[in-house]
Design a protein around this motif. Structure first.
Motif, PDB file in Angstrom:
ATOM      1  N   GLN A 277       3.031   0.735   1.967  1.00  9.63           N
ATOM      2  CA  GLN A 277       1.816   0.973   1.195  1.00  9.63           C
ATOM      3  C   GLN A 277       2.110   1.416  -0.251  1.00  9.63           C
ATOM      4  O   GLN A 277       1.180   1.737  -0.986  1.00  9.63           O
ATOM      5  CB  GLN A 277       0.972   2.054   1.887  1.00  9.63           C
ATOM      6  CG  GLN A 277       0.586   1.723   3.311  1.00  9.63           C
ATOM      7  CD  GLN A 277      -0.201   0.414   3.403  1.00  9.63           C
ATOM      8  OE1 GLN A 277      -1.047   0.132   2.551  1.00  9.63           O
ATOM      9  NE2 GLN A 277       0.092  -0.376   4.432  1.00  9.63           N
ATOM     10  N   SER A 278       3.358   1.388  -0.613  1.00  4.36           N
ATOM     11  CA  SER A 278       3.723   1.850  -1.952  1.00  4.36           C
ATOM     12  C   SER A 278       3.432   0.784  -2.997  1.00  4.36           C
ATOM     13  O   SER A 278       3.184  -0.389  -2.681  1.00  4.36           O
ATOM     14  CB  SER A 278       5.209   2.211  -1.981  1.00  4.36           C
ATOM     15  OG  SER A 278       5.996   1.056  -1.753  1.00  4.36           O
ATOM     16  N   GLN A 279       3.474   1.196  -4.218  1.00  2.34           N
ATOM     17  CA  GLN A 279       3.252   0.254  -5.309  1.00  2.34           C
ATOM     18  C   GLN A 279       4.363  -0.784  -5.416  1.00  2.34           C
ATOM     19  O   GLN A 279       4.072  -1.954  -5.677  1.00  2.34           O
ATOM     20  CB  GLN A 279       3.119   1.021  -6.628  1.00  2.34           C
ATOM     21  CG  GLN A 279       1.730   1.589  -6.853  1.00  2.34           C
ATOM     22  CD  GLN A 279       0.687   0.485  -6.941  1.00  2.34           C
ATOM     23  OE1 GLN A 279       0.893  -0.545  -7.581  1.00  2.34           O
ATOM     24  NE2 GLN A 279      -0.424   0.704  -6.276  1.00  2.34           N
ATOM     25  N   PRO A 280       5.647  -0.423  -5.228  1.00  2.00           N
ATOM     26  CA  PRO A 280       6.664  -1.477  -5.227  1.00  2.00           C
ATOM     27  C   PRO A 280       6.414  -2.534  -4.154  1.00  2.00           C
ATOM     28  O   PRO A 280       6.618  -3.731  -4.395  1.00  2.00           O
ATOM     29  CB  PRO A 280       7.965  -0.704  -4.969  1.00  2.00           C
ATOM     30  CG  PRO A 280       7.707   0.660  -5.507  1.00  2.00           C
ATOM     31  CD  PRO A 280       6.271   0.926  -5.206  1.00  2.00           C
ATOM     32  N   ALA A 281       5.966  -2.112  -2.976  1.00  3.31           N
ATOM     33  CA  ALA A 281       5.673  -3.081  -1.919  1.00  3.31           C
ATOM     34  C   ALA A 281       4.523  -3.995  -2.322  1.00  3.31           C
ATOM     35  O   ALA A 281       4.554  -5.213  -2.087  1.00  3.31           O
ATOM     36  CB  ALA A 281       5.339  -2.345  -0.619  1.00  3.31           C
TER      37      ALA A 281
END
Length: 660
Positions: A435-439
């Motif tokens: 759920q991270s921004q890199p993902a």
């Protein structure tokens, strides 16, 4: 060639002019605000150090009132003999006299300072400097007197007759004694000057008044004679007019006409006699008429008398003005002569001490607040200047919009800067932090590559970069995992044979065989392929055995066959290759894949390196389908979209996604 070697070789000063906007510089400033804090803190500490090591300075003050009698305020100007009076000039003159170097030389020789220890003020010194405190006997009086002039300040209170004196020294007694001795030396110099100049001034005035009186009498006599000549000239003019009228009406023998002609002759003779008396009156008059003798000698008798009459009128006007000026000068001198007789024998005093030199009980410097303020402001200026200067001169690309403007190639994904220092530790963000921004950025990249063309045209992708350390391997591994998680059979090839890292990212057991063994020895693909533990649709081809000539190996005939075979078995082929600038390993691969993607690290990759990498791909017939802006810094925006994704250089992820 390593990255640092490339930067030195390809740096172009023109690349760093005008590519950073004002908004980007503001973001650059905010991200490096710690530099400002460091410079301010360092400046504050330096200010405290300077304050603690600056000797305390004391100031003694005194006030004197200028007492001038009129003849001392008057000055006779040599040849012009004009008397000038003025209170302002008197006060300025008195202030300048108190700064005369001779006074301070005499003060240095006086009893107050002749054998004084530590006569020089203490100075700020660095820890390794030895203190210097010479006695007055060790210093030449001229040098000491010159130094004393810098310790004393004289100010005139405008509109008054008061002078304020200030003496500054690190020793309060020395400051007071400096003013005391200065006033004593000043008074002594005035007394000697007055006693020697009073009689001579009186004699000068009397002598000048006698000479001017004689000149006035001489001018008055000349004016009397010139007035006589002028009266005769008027009678001559009247007689001429009468003769002219009579000649019109009567014959030449008419008695009245004959009588007027005789009168005209007599008047001219009288004019000549009066004129002769003027010439013999004084040297000045004779010199005046001698100067006009040459033009008069060329005239006839009738015209000569007319010219002389005209010159008499001119000379008379000049003498009248000269007489007025001489009488004014004579009157002023008579006044001075009378004043001198009245004041003769009276002891004239030029000044009186209104407030005697004070003994300073507390120091007036150093001022802690002022010093700290100056150093803190200097730290702010220095820190801000350094941040903005390095930001303006920074040769790297820092924003998405800047990257597109430089390359004229679209940016298909913008990757945020990872939270951890190492991208190889828990590098698979789709597994460890989905759920991270890199993902989310990886999913955006996957979507962008998916819609590049038909299914047959979007199978194989080359992920490369201009220089090492731009995060291409991290992007390649996560992109491969992203395709696999959506159901595509995906294989990732670790084609960076010099520095392979996919084994560390996926944490599989290292194999002794891999891509290099397939290409060099013909090792079967089944013996090389590694099935990923994170997804059943993801397979890995390791780099394999170390090769002495990776470029020749990748340029051989076996790689095209391998790509063709993999294209038949897999939906997606992701190739993690070597950087383009240091080595040429990736160039053969660019001709075999359908899409080449160039990764650029924001704030790290030089502009020249990006331009050269793109040019290298284009020269090998492989136009990049897009760029990946990797390592964008996080903004201060709250929420899940707080990343610096703006094409203009100051927005966030929401702006980026809405602009696709």
């Amino acid at each position: 060639m390593n990255q640092s070697d490339y930067q030195q070789e390809s740096f172009d000063p023109s690349d760093q002019q005008g590519h950073h906007g004002a908004k980007d510089l503001v973001q650059w400033f905010l991200r490096r605000f710690w530099v400002l804090l460091v410079t301010v803190l360092g400046s504050g500490l330096l200010g405290l150090y300077v304050y603690s090591n600056t000797p305390q300075t004391y100031r003694s003050t005194a006030t004197v009132e200028i007492k001038r009698v009129k003849q001392e305020a008057s000055v006779v100007d040599g040849d012009d003999e004009q008397i000038k009076l003025g209170a302002t000039s008197d006060m300025v003159s008195a202030a300048e006299k108190l700064k005369l170097p001779g006074l301070y030389v005499d003060l240095a020789k006086s009893e107050l300072f002749a054998n004084r220890a530590d006569v020089l003020p203490k100075r700020f010194r660095l820890p390794w400097q030895k203190p210097v405190s010479p006695a007055s006997s060790d210093i030449n009086p001229e040098e000491l007197g010159k130094a004393m002039t810098n310790w004393v300040e004289v100010n005139w209170r405008e509109g008054t007759t008061l002078l304020d004196l200030h003496a500054i020294h690190t020793d309060p007694r020395a400051a007071r004694d400096l003013l005391t001795g200065l006033l004593a030396e000043y008074e002594e110099s005035l007394e000697s000057k007055f006693s020697g100049s009073s009689d001579s001034a009186m004699n000068y005035i009397m002598e000048s008044s006698s000479q001017i009186k004689e000149r006035i009498l001489e001018i008055e006599e000349a004016i009397r004679l010139y007035n006589r000549c002028r009266d005769l000239s008027n009678e001559i003019r009247a007689t001429e007019r009468m003769i002219s009228e009579l000649e019109k009406r009567y014959l030449p023998d008419w008695p009245a006409l004959v009588e007027e002609k005789e009168l005209f002759r007599i008047l001219k003779d009288r004019f000549s006699d009066a004129f002769s008396q003027v010439l013999s009156l004084s040297v000045q008059e004779k010199a005046y008429w001698d100067g006009n003798a040459e033009p008069l000698a060329q005239l006839s008798a009738d015209k000569l008398i007319d010219a002389q009459i005209q010159l008499v009128s001119t000379r008379l006007s000049v003498l009248a003005r000269e007489l007025e000026a001489e009488q004014e000068i004579y009157g002023n001198l008579i006044i001075k002569l009378k004043e001198g007789k009245v004041s003769k024998g009276f002891a004239s005093k030029e000044f009186e001490v209104a407030d005697p030199p004070s003994f300073p009980s507390s120091p007036f410097a150093p001022d802690k607040g002022r010093i700290l303020t100056q150093y803190l402001l200097g730290g702010v200026a220095l820190g801000s200047g350094l941040i903005l200067l390095f930001g303006f001169l920074d040769p790297t690309v820092r924003t998405v919009g800047e990257l597109e403007a430089l390359s004229s190639i679209p940016v298909i994904a913008a990757m945020p800067k990872p939270e951890k220092a190492s991208v190889r530790e828990n590098a698979l963000v789709l597994i460890h932090d989905p759920q991270s921004q890199p993902a989310e950025a990886i999913r955006t990249l996957r979507a962008g590559l998916t819609f590049l063309g038909d299914t047959e045209e979007r199978c194989s992708f080359l992920i490369t970069s201009a220089v090492p350390g731009e995060g291409k391997s991290w992007i390649a591994s996560n992109l491969a995992l992203s395709f696999a998680t959506q159901g595509d059979r995906t294989v990732i090839i670790d084609a960076d044979l010099r520095r392979p890292v996919q084994q560390q990212i996926f944490s599989y057991e290292r194999k002794d065989v891999g891509l290099s063994d397939i290409l060099a020895l013909g090792t079967p693909l089944a013996d090389v392929m590694v099935e990923s533990s994170v997804s059943k649709n993801l397979f890995i081809i390791p780099a394999g055995s170390q090769s002495a000539n990776p470029s020749e190996l990748l340029a051989g005939k076996n790689l095209p066959k391998l790509i063709e075979k993999l294209s038949a078995e897999f939906d997606r082929i992701i190739i993690d290759s070597a950087p383009l600038i240091p080595v040429s390993d990736s160039l053969p691969i660019t001709k075999l894949v359908q899409s080449s993607v160039l990764v650029c690290q924001m704030g790290k990759t030089p502009r020249g390196a990006i331009k050269r990498a793109i040019r290298t791909l284009q020269q090998n017939g492989s136009e990049p389908v897009g760029l990946i802006a990797n390592g964008l810094p996080k903004t201060r925006t709250k929420g899940s979209y707080g990343y610096y994704y703006s094409y203009q250089g100051g927005g966030n992820y929401a702006e980026y996604t809405s602009s696709r």
